[in-house]
Design a protein around this motif. Structure first.
Motif, PDB file in Angstrom:
ATOM      1  N   ASP A   1     -33.700 -10.815  36.854  1.00  0.00           N
ATOM      2  CA  ASP A   1     -32.951 -12.042  37.134  1.00  0.00           C
ATOM      3  C   ASP A   1     -32.261 -12.550  35.875  1.00  0.00           C
ATOM      4  O   ASP A   1     -31.107 -13.003  35.923  1.00  0.00           O
ATOM      5  CB  ASP A   1     -33.882 -13.123  37.681  1.00  0.00           C
ATOM      6  CG  ASP A   1     -34.363 -12.846  39.098  1.00  0.00           C
ATOM      7  OD1 ASP A   1     -33.771 -11.975  39.765  1.00  0.00           O
ATOM      8  OD2 ASP A   1     -35.326 -13.508  39.535  1.00  0.00           O
ATOM      9  N   ARG A   2     -32.966 -12.480  34.760  1.00  0.00           N
ATOM     10  CA  ARG A   2     -32.378 -12.915  33.491  1.00  0.00           C
ATOM     11  C   ARG A   2     -31.143 -12.064  33.165  1.00  0.00           C
ATOM     12  O   ARG A   2     -30.096 -12.587  32.786  1.00  0.00           O
ATOM     13  CB  ARG A   2     -33.407 -12.803  32.361  1.00  0.00           C
ATOM     14  CG  ARG A   2     -32.864 -13.189  30.976  1.00  0.00           C
ATOM     15  CD  ARG A   2     -33.933 -12.999  29.897  1.00  0.00           C
ATOM     16  NE  ARG A   2     -33.408 -13.256  28.567  1.00  0.00           N
ATOM     17  CZ  ARG A   2     -33.389 -14.447  27.970  1.00  0.00           C
ATOM     18  NH1 ARG A   2     -33.859 -15.499  28.604  1.00  0.00           N
ATOM     19  NH2 ARG A   2     -32.902 -14.598  26.749  1.00  0.00           N
TER      20      ARG A   2
ATOM     21  N   ARG B   1     -39.100  -8.551  38.001  1.00  0.00           N
ATOM     22  CA  ARG B   1     -37.996  -9.208  38.689  1.00  0.00           C
ATOM     23  C   ARG B   1     -37.476 -10.408  37.889  1.00  0.00           C
ATOM     24  O   ARG B   1     -36.276 -10.689  37.883  1.00  0.00           O
ATOM     25  CB  ARG B   1     -38.436  -9.648  40.090  1.00  0.00           C
ATOM     26  CG  ARG B   1     -37.354 -10.365  40.904  1.00  0.00           C
ATOM     27  CD  ARG B   1     -36.129  -9.499  41.111  1.00  0.00           C
ATOM     28  NE  ARG B   1     -36.420  -8.341  41.915  1.00  0.00           N
ATOM     29  CZ  ARG B   1     -36.414  -8.309  43.256  1.00  0.00           C
ATOM     30  NH1 ARG B   1     -36.113  -9.406  43.930  1.00  0.00           N
ATOM     31  NH2 ARG B   1     -36.677  -7.202  43.896  1.00  0.00           N
ATOM     32  N   GLU B   2     -38.378 -11.089  37.208  1.00  0.00           N
ATOM     33  CA  GLU B   2     -37.966 -12.232  36.391  1.00  0.00           C
ATOM     34  C   GLU B   2     -36.978 -11.791  35.316  1.00  0.00           C
ATOM     35  O   GLU B   2     -36.009 -12.494  35.017  1.00  0.00           O
ATOM     36  CB  GLU B   2     -39.199 -12.867  35.749  1.00  0.00           C
ATOM     37  CG  GLU B   2     -38.891 -14.015  34.804  1.00  0.00           C
ATOM     38  CD  GLU B   2     -40.136 -14.561  34.115  1.00  0.00           C
ATOM     39  OE1 GLU B   2     -39.981 -15.251  33.087  1.00  0.00           O
ATOM     40  OE2 GLU B   2     -41.253 -14.281  34.599  1.00  0.00           O
ATOM     41  N   TYR B   3     -37.200 -10.619  34.745  1.00  0.00           N
ATOM     42  CA  TYR B   3     -36.338 -10.121  33.677  1.00  0.00           C
ATOM     43  C   TYR B   3     -35.067  -9.491  34.236  1.00  0.00           C
ATOM     44  O   TYR B   3     -34.013  -9.526  33.583  1.00  0.00           O
ATOM     45  CB  TYR B   3     -37.127  -9.147  32.805  1.00  0.00           C
ATOM     46  CG  TYR B   3     -38.222  -9.879  32.052  1.00  0.00           C
ATOM     47  CD1 TYR B   3     -37.974 -10.429  30.800  1.00  0.00           C
ATOM     48  CD2 TYR B   3     -39.471 -10.085  32.642  1.00  0.00           C
ATOM     49  CE1 TYR B   3     -38.955 -11.152  30.140  1.00  0.00           C
ATOM     50  CE2 TYR B   3     -40.459 -10.811  31.988  1.00  0.00           C
ATOM     51  CZ  TYR B   3     -40.186 -11.347  30.734  1.00  0.00           C
ATOM     52  OH  TYR B   3     -41.160 -12.090  30.085  1.00  0.00           O
TER      53      TYR B   3
END
Length: 312
Positions: free
Chosen positions: A7-8, A3-5
């Protein structure tokens, strides 16, 4: 963690896609060639990565996507696995220059992420080399596991070599109807991409407009979203846990009334482009513009100006 990526990727908002192929940039029938024909290896060596990165930065692109190959045995970076299976020598099929690595180095200077385009049908247009991988025309007979095993070995060499330099993979030709792909045959592509970078986002293309923003494989990290127009807006950010994304061509065809892949000019106004990106992003999506690129890595000033309007 993924999810962090995602989001990026979402926060990058929009990016640029280029078809860089022997049949386009090395073919006098296309403006992209500037009327020049050379060996494929010379074509790749003549690509100006510094100019490319500078223009992408000027436009404000958050990421960049380029084709490794498409249909023919012409790959923009060395690959010993391909050469071994195909029976080719360095420079005959795979470029001796690692264009992917060179592009990555330049994009890093401007904090622009790099995505790569790969295919699910290999060098099928070449009967000799395609046969060695186990897949040629007529494609509608469908792919086989032996073909997928060989072809994903080529992908693996690239994925492992580039590692976290690659933020994502857009893999074309993963059609369930035309090429008879199944979950079992699609999964090796997904897992192979992750061998190089577990956080790389992966999308497996089912075709133009298929299910709009839907997914083609249960594990996809973003939707392929291949369209022919900049009209569709996602209803939500995630579809089956995949980030909503659209890819469509900005260039106008010769009639001026339609868009074509890898071409120049504008099939949409600057005002529409800016408004569309804003609407898609507000709805939770990301937009990728396919535009024309010349053999030397330069762009159409009209397209640069139009996309720069998003930043302005």
């Amino acid at each position: 963690m993924i999810r962090e990526y995602q989001d990026r990727f979402y926060n990058r908002k929009w990016g640029v896609f280029n078809h860089f192929l022997n049949g386009i940039q090395n073919n006098p029938a296309y403006k992209n060639s500037k009327g020049i024909t050379t060996s494929f290896d010379e074509l790749v060596h003549g690509f100006n990565v510094e100019l490319l990165a500078k223009n992408l930065h000027q436009m404000g692109a958050g990421y960049y996507v380029i084709t490794i190959m498409q249909g023919t045995p012409h790959l923009i970076a060395p690959n010993a696995t391909f050469d071994e299976i195909a029976g080719t020598k360095p420079g005959e099929a795979c470029s001796t220059r690692d264009l992917v690595l060179d592009i990555s180095n330049e994009l890093k200077k401007y904090d622009i992420d790099l995505f790569l385009y790969f295919t699910g049908d290999g060098p099928y247009k070449d009967n000799v080399i395609g046969s060695k991988f186990g897949f040629i025309e007529p494609r509608q007979v469908g792919v086989t596991k032996p073909f997928v095993d060989k072809w994903t070995k080529v992908l693996e060499e690239y994925a492992v070599r580039y590692g976290d330099r690659i933020s994502g993979w857009w893999i074309d030709g993963c059609y369930r109807d035309f090429l008879k792909y199944t979950d079992e045959l699609l999964e090796p592509y997904y897992l192979t991409c992750k061998k190089g970078n577990p956080n790389a986002l992966v999308a497996l293309n089912a075709g133009v407009g298929i299910s709009k923003f839907g997914t083609n494989f249960r594990l996809e990290d973003f939707t392929c979203g291949e369209m022919n127009v900049f009209e569709h807006v996602p209803e939500r950010r995630f579809y089956d846990n995949a980030q909503a994304h659209i890819l469509a061509p900005l260039g106008a065809d010769d009639t001026g009334i339609g868009a074509t892949w890898g071409s120049f000019g504008l099939a949409a106004t600057k005002e529409h482009i800016v408004d569309y990106v804003d609407r898609v992003h507000a709805a939770g999506g990301v937009v990728t513009f396919d535009i024309g690129v010349y053999r030397d890595g330069s762009y159409d000033p009209a397209q640069v100006d139009a996309l720069s309007a998003i930043r302005r």
